[in-house]
Design a protein around this motif. Structure first.
Motif, PDB file in Angstrom:
ATOM      1  N   TRP A 155     -15.881  -7.358  -1.159  1.00 28.97           N
ATOM      2  CA  TRP A 155     -17.036  -6.981  -0.356  1.00 28.97           C
ATOM      3  C   TRP A 155     -18.136  -6.413  -1.229  1.00 28.97           C
ATOM      4  CZ3 TRP A 155     -18.854  -1.960   1.120  1.00 28.97           C
ATOM      5  CH2 TRP A 155     -19.762  -1.982   2.177  1.00 28.97           C
ATOM      6  N   MET A 156     -17.760  -5.555  -2.220  1.00 29.40           N
ATOM      7  CA  MET A 156     -18.786  -4.984  -3.091  1.00 29.40           C
ATOM      8  C   MET A 156     -19.416  -6.051  -3.953  1.00 29.40           C
ATOM      9  SD  MET A 156     -17.942  -1.135  -3.982  1.00 29.40           S
ATOM     10  CE  MET A 156     -19.358  -1.245  -4.975  1.00 29.40           C
ATOM     11  N   TYR A 157     -18.596  -7.009  -4.426  1.00 32.83           N
ATOM     12  CA  TYR A 157     -19.158  -8.093  -5.229  1.00 32.83           C
ATOM     13  C   TYR A 157     -20.157  -8.884  -4.395  1.00 32.83           C
ATOM     14  CZ  TYR A 157     -19.511 -12.257  -8.079  1.00 32.83           C
ATOM     15  OH  TYR A 157     -20.007 -13.294  -8.828  1.00 32.83           O
ATOM     16  N   LEU A 188     -12.025  -4.607  -0.696  1.00 36.69           N
ATOM     17  CA  LEU A 188     -13.199  -3.793  -1.017  1.00 36.69           C
ATOM     18  C   LEU A 188     -13.934  -4.357  -2.217  1.00 36.69           C
ATOM     19  CD1 LEU A 188     -14.717  -1.189  -0.315  1.00 36.69           C
ATOM     20  CD2 LEU A 188     -13.371  -0.048  -2.035  1.00 36.69           C
ATOM     21  N   ARG A 197     -21.821  -7.899  -1.768  1.00 36.20           N
ATOM     22  CA  ARG A 197     -23.030  -7.154  -1.469  1.00 36.20           C
ATOM     23  C   ARG A 197     -23.960  -7.033  -2.671  1.00 36.20           C
ATOM     24  NH1 ARG A 197     -24.249  -3.256   2.263  1.00 36.20           N
ATOM     25  NH2 ARG A 197     -23.499  -3.830   4.305  1.00 36.20           N
ATOM     26  N   HIS A 212     -24.102  -9.345  -5.338  1.00 37.20           N
ATOM     27  CA  HIS A 212     -24.495 -10.618  -5.948  1.00 37.20           C
ATOM     28  C   HIS A 212     -25.040 -11.540  -4.892  1.00 37.20           C
ATOM     29  CE1 HIS A 212     -21.878  -9.072  -9.083  1.00 37.20           C
ATOM     30  NE2 HIS A 212     -22.531  -9.836  -9.891  1.00 37.20           N
ATOM     31  N   ASN A 260      -7.156   8.724   1.455  1.00 38.50           N
ATOM     32  CA  ASN A 260      -5.777   9.174   1.275  1.00 38.50           C
ATOM     33  C   ASN A 260      -5.289   9.003  -0.139  1.00 38.50           C
ATOM     34  OD1 ASN A 260      -5.437   9.873   3.851  1.00 38.50           O
ATOM     35  ND2 ASN A 260      -4.564   7.920   4.497  1.00 38.50           N
ATOM     36  N   HIS A 261      -5.825   7.995  -0.828  1.00 40.45           N
ATOM     37  CA  HIS A 261      -5.197   7.631  -2.093  1.00 40.45           C
ATOM     38  C   HIS A 261      -5.871   8.258  -3.305  1.00 40.45           C
ATOM     39  CE1 HIS A 261      -8.411   4.610  -2.688  1.00 40.45           C
ATOM     40  NE2 HIS A 261      -8.360   4.562  -1.374  1.00 40.45           N
ATOM     41  N   LEU A 262      -6.766   9.240  -3.078  1.00 47.64           N
ATOM     42  CA  LEU A 262      -7.358   9.948  -4.212  1.00 47.64           C
ATOM     43  C   LEU A 262      -6.423  11.077  -4.588  1.00 47.64           C
ATOM     44  CD1 LEU A 262     -11.138  10.620  -3.606  1.00 47.64           C
ATOM     45  CD2 LEU A 262     -10.114   9.318  -5.405  1.00 47.64           C
ATOM     46  N   VAL A 263      -5.691  10.942  -5.698  1.00 44.80           N
ATOM     47  CA  VAL A 263      -4.718  11.996  -5.992  1.00 44.80           C
ATOM     48  C   VAL A 263      -5.047  12.782  -7.237  1.00 44.80           C
ATOM     49  CG1 VAL A 263      -2.779  11.032  -4.812  1.00 44.80           C
ATOM     50  CG2 VAL A 263      -3.252  10.293  -7.121  1.00 44.80           C
ATOM     51  N   ALA A 264      -5.668  12.153  -8.239  1.00 47.16           N
ATOM     52  CA  ALA A 264      -5.796  12.874  -9.507  1.00 47.16           C
ATOM     53  C   ALA A 264      -7.254  12.924  -9.903  1.00 47.16           C
ATOM     54  CB  ALA A 264      -4.966  12.191 -10.582  1.00 47.16           C
ATOM     55  N   ARG A 324     -14.502   9.948 -12.799  1.00 51.20           N
ATOM     56  CA  ARG A 324     -13.235  10.258 -12.171  1.00 51.20           C
ATOM     57  C   ARG A 324     -12.558   9.051 -11.573  1.00 51.20           C
ATOM     58  NH1 ARG A 324     -16.107  14.568 -12.526  1.00 51.20           N
ATOM     59  NH2 ARG A 324     -15.082  16.546 -12.829  1.00 51.20           N
ATOM     60  N   ILE A 325     -13.314   8.180 -10.905  1.00 52.69           N
ATOM     61  CA  ILE A 325     -12.637   7.074 -10.221  1.00 52.69           C
ATOM     62  C   ILE A 325     -12.965   5.713 -10.804  1.00 52.69           C
ATOM     63  CG2 ILE A 325     -12.505   8.322  -8.068  1.00 52.69           C
ATOM     64  CD1 ILE A 325     -14.899   6.833  -7.112  1.00 52.69           C
ATOM     65  N   TYR A 378       0.833  -1.204   0.000  1.00 51.77           N
ATOM     66  CA  TYR A 378       0.000   0.000   0.000  1.00 51.77           C
ATOM     67  C   TYR A 378       0.863   1.248   0.000  1.00 51.77           C
ATOM     68  CZ  TYR A 378      -3.517   3.395   1.404  1.00 51.77           C
ATOM     69  OH  TYR A 378      -4.340   4.493   1.454  1.00 51.77           O
ATOM     70  N   THR A 433     -24.275  -0.267  -1.405  1.00 48.60           N
ATOM     71  CA  THR A 433     -22.902   0.222  -1.473  1.00 48.60           C
ATOM     72  C   THR A 433     -22.620   0.852  -2.826  1.00 48.60           C
ATOM     73  OG1 THR A 433     -22.215  -1.881  -2.333  1.00 48.60           O
ATOM     74  CG2 THR A 433     -22.049  -1.549   0.020  1.00 48.60           C
ATOM     75  N   LEU A 487       1.042   4.177  -2.629  1.00 55.37           N
ATOM     76  CA  LEU A 487       0.594   5.495  -2.171  1.00 55.37           C
ATOM     77  C   LEU A 487       1.627   6.561  -2.496  1.00 55.37           C
ATOM     78  CD1 LEU A 487      -1.680   6.836  -0.538  1.00 55.37           C
ATOM     79  CD2 LEU A 487      -0.256   6.580   1.467  1.00 55.37           C
ATOM     80  N   TYR A 538     -28.288 -12.742  -4.747  1.00 50.83           N
ATOM     81  CA  TYR A 538     -29.277 -13.730  -5.189  1.00 50.83           C
ATOM     82  C   TYR A 538     -28.698 -15.079  -5.594  1.00 50.83           C
ATOM     83  CZ  TYR A 538     -32.509  -9.808  -5.170  1.00 50.83           C
ATOM     84  OH  TYR A 538     -33.268  -8.737  -4.800  1.00 50.83           O
ATOM     85  N   ARG A 575       1.641   7.776  -9.970  1.00 49.29           N
ATOM     86  CA  ARG A 575       0.346   7.108  -9.907  1.00 49.29           C
ATOM     87  C   ARG A 575      -0.757   8.136 -10.087  1.00 49.29           C
ATOM     88  NH1 ARG A 575      -3.446   6.409  -5.863  1.00 49.29           N
ATOM     89  NH2 ARG A 575      -2.111   7.563  -4.409  1.00 49.29           N
ATOM     90  N   LYS A 576      -1.712   7.806 -10.992  1.00 51.69           N
ATOM     91  CA  LYS A 576      -2.866   8.717 -11.146  1.00 51.69           C
ATOM     92  C   LYS A 576      -4.153   8.034 -10.732  1.00 51.69           C
ATOM     93  CE  LYS A 576      -2.271  10.146 -15.384  1.00 51.69           C
ATOM     94  NZ  LYS A 576      -1.480  10.782 -16.430  1.00 51.69           N
ATOM     95  N   ALA A 577      -4.151   6.698 -10.760  1.00 50.29           N
ATOM     96  CA  ALA A 577      -5.400   5.979 -10.477  1.00 50.29           C
ATOM     97  C   ALA A 577      -5.525   5.739  -8.986  1.00 50.29           C
ATOM     98  CB  ALA A 577      -5.412   4.656 -11.224  1.00 50.29           C
ATOM     99  N   LEU A 578      -6.689   5.215  -8.589  1.00 50.39           N
ATOM    100  CA  LEU A 578      -6.892   4.849  -7.200  1.00 50.39           C
ATOM    101  C   LEU A 578      -6.098   3.590  -6.896  1.00 50.39           C
ATOM    102  CD1 LEU A 578     -10.728   5.115  -6.853  1.00 50.39           C
ATOM    103  CD2 LEU A 578      -9.061   6.635  -5.884  1.00 50.39           C
ATOM    104  N   ILE A 579      -5.813   3.362  -5.606  1.00 53.77           N
ATOM    105  CA  ILE A 579      -5.178   2.118  -5.213  1.00 53.77           C
ATOM    106  C   ILE A 579      -6.274   1.084  -5.108  1.00 53.77           C
ATOM    107  CG2 ILE A 579      -3.902   0.950  -3.428  1.00 53.77           C
ATOM    108  CD1 ILE A 579      -2.597   3.504  -2.735  1.00 53.77           C
TER     109      ILE A 579
END
Lengths: 127, 460
Positions: free
Chosen positions: A67-69, A64, A71, A73, B422-426, B337-338, A46, B281, A50, A75, A55-59
């Protein structure tokens, strides 16, 4: 440390658990060291991402994503157990039946009152 | 009518022959001009209620607001789709625009139809461009499943409608709304007549959607691209409501006995769909379930068949159309954006994008029916007419409004307030295009506070 009492809704933190310091078996210590190594590795990954200046994208956090999958899926993984059937009955069947009965009896009583001339709706024109 | 229809049809050659640099500005200007011209329908001075009458189409105070909403939405859809299609090859962009424009064309024909069969054909015709938009331009693999659910739920429930309309044509000799409104109530006593009643309404109940048959809606809304979500939430759901309002004319004496199960599902659906919203979510899924909840209120308002119920249903449909579309556009600004729809990944945005936070605030407040916005006026009229129907409905509608307020606030607080990850930079700054879309959504809503007679149907 002997005076520490747990709060009603909070569990005892690991560092204040007396078993952490006394009566520890070798396997427990080894397992604890392995877990600590995994945690440090994850933190290292991480931190690397960080602090990467390009880096331009999210980590991406796989936990997560999982967990989202999970939540979204629900059925396909639904299992019919006693609790789920009870929930389905309680929230899906019982309210419908109860509300149908409630509305029908209320409306029928109103109809009887109207036919007997006892219901005052002189001003109820548009609603 | 033709001064709107022919330009809409001609937008399709515009989309195909425009030079590449001028494709989006040209179609945008064309659709904006059509939208402004469509406001001329509001000026209706006829006494029979039907204006711009020709052999097949007419507008009346019920269909005019919905037509204006449809025409208003096309420029907004074109504006919103500009970003996510800019990397695609030119012909695919032209195809996308053609699908949006043909959807608009079918919707105008559907809302202004005077023959019920024409309305039915256009109702079905709108399914095809929407299916293509969802399954081709959606972003995840689940879009195929979503398209299947959308198509088959709506198609299967509308086949009984076709049979019911043919039976109506056989018994009453006409299917034109102009003459059906003067028909005396039919004697509907047998079980077959009860099935006919259900057949007439099932298509619209699934389209609205009613709570028990709402399963297609979260899938379709979540997997669709932004223009698909906008047109689905704002107009296609209202096709169901509009169809119900038209069909109520002929379903006369039977409705009093048959409506109990449907009104129970509608009212319970408000509470249940609202509660599901609190557990979501995925941002688009939250807005989709909020649509189910609001439409439950509209279904209940239409089924009680009082003047206030109808007026409240129409006002809520228009206000919800604008609000829901605005919320989907906001969710899309997050997504662009994300590239994730998770609520948790883009929190604390009011520190980073304060102007967008203002739009989030307005849209969330509109969603929770803040006075004096028309959302509240519609909901109040429906709730009042429901109380006149039976006092016990207040328990459900009141709880529903409470839950609506809590999930709208939840959505606003989670996306805007709180700590920034923390990791939102661009993050791109808010584009002017996005501000324009939001302004064009929320400005009509605010202006409607001042003149709600436009959208309240026949109550004046």
């Amino acid at each position: 440390m002997a005076d520490y009492k747990e709060a009603p809704l909070a569990s005892r933190p690991k560092t204040l658990d007396p078993n952490e310091y006394f009566n520890l078996s070798l396997e427990y210590r080894r397992a604890e060291e392995e877990r600590s190594a995994i945690r440090s590795n994850l933190k290292l990954q991480y931190q690397t991402q960080l602090n990467n200046p390009h880096r331009k994208a999210l980590i991406e956090d796989p936990a997560l994503n999982r967990w989202m999958y999970a939540r979204s899926h629900t059925y396909p993984h639904f299992k019919t157990t006693f609790k789920t059937s009870l929930t389905g009955l309680l929230f899906g069947v019982v309210p419908v039946v109860v509300l149908y009965y409630l509305f029908k009896t209320d409306r029928d009583k109103k109809e009887v009152d109207i036919k007997a001339g006892k219901y005052d709706r002189r001003f109820s024109l548009t609603s | 009518m033709l001064k709107i229809l022919i330009p809409t049809l001609m937008l399709i050659p515009t989309a195909w022959f425009a030079p590449p640099k001028w494709l989006w500005p040209l179609t945008l200007m064309g659709s904006l001009l059509i939208a402004v011209t469509s406001f001329s329908w509001f000026k209706s001075t006829s006494e029979v209620g039907w204006t711009t009458l020709n052999s097949y189409m007419a507008t009346d105070p019920l269909s005019t607001p919905l037509l204006a909403l449809t025409c208003w939405l096309l420029p907004l859809m074109i504006l919103a789709s500009q970003h996510h299609t800019h990397n695609e090859p030119l012909n695919r962009q032209r195809t996308y625009l053609t699908l949006l424009i043909s959807l608009q064309f079918f919707l105008i024909l559907a809302f202004s139809a005077t023959e019920l069969i024409m309305f039915y054909v256009m109702f079905e015709a709108t399914l095809l461009p929407t299916l293509m938009i969802i399954t081709r331009w959606g972003n995840q693999a689940e879009r195929l499943n979503a398209g299947m659910y959308f198509l088959f739920y709506t198609l299967a429930s509308s086949l009984p409608l076709l049979v019911a309309l043919l039976i109506l044509q056989n018994t009453s000799g006409t299917l034109s709304l102009l003459t059906l409104q003067y028909m005396s109530p039919m004697s509907l006593t047998t079980h077959a007549d009860k099935l006919w009643w259900v057949g007439c309404l099932l298509a619209f109940l699934v389209k609205m959607p009613l709570y028990g048959v709402h399963l297609w809606l979260p899938k379709a809304h979540v997997e669709a691209p932004i223009a698909g979500s906008m047109i689905l939430a704002a107009v296609l759901l209202k096709l169901g409501g509009f169809g119900m309002m038209r069909m109520m004319l002929v379903l006369e004496p039977l409705t009093k006995e048959m409506l109990y199960p449907f009104i129970v599902f509608a009212l319970w659906g408000i509470v249940m769909a609202g509660s599901i919203c609190l557990r979501q979510t995925d941002l688009k899924s939250l807005i989709a379930y909020s649509s189910v909840s609001h439409m439950g209120l509209v279904v209940a308002g239409i089924l009680v068949q009082t003047p206030w119920g109808f007026a409240g249903a129409l006002i809520l449909m228009i206000a919800h159309g604008l609000t829901s579309s605005a919320l989907f556009c906001l969710a899309n600004t997050n997504y662009e954006r994300i590239h994730s729809r998770s609520i948790l990944l883009a929190r604390g945005l009011h520190m980073v994008l304060p102007l967008m936070a203002t739009w989030w605030f307005f849209a969330s407040m509109a969603n929770l029916a803040l006075p004096p916005l028309p959302n509240l006026m519609g909901e109040l009229m429906i709730i009042t007419s429901l109380i006149g129907w039976s006092y016990w409905t207040l328990a459900l509608t009141g709880t529903g409004m409470l839950i609506t307020a809590s999930y709208s606030m939840y959505m606003f607080i989670t996306t805007q307030r709180g700590p920034l990850p923390n990791h939102l930079v661009a993050l791109d700054p808010s584009h002017t295009r996005e501000h324009l879309i939001m302004a064009l959504h929320l400005l009509p809503l605010i202006l409607l506070i001042l003149n709600p007679q436009l959208i309240s149907g026949w109550v004046n």
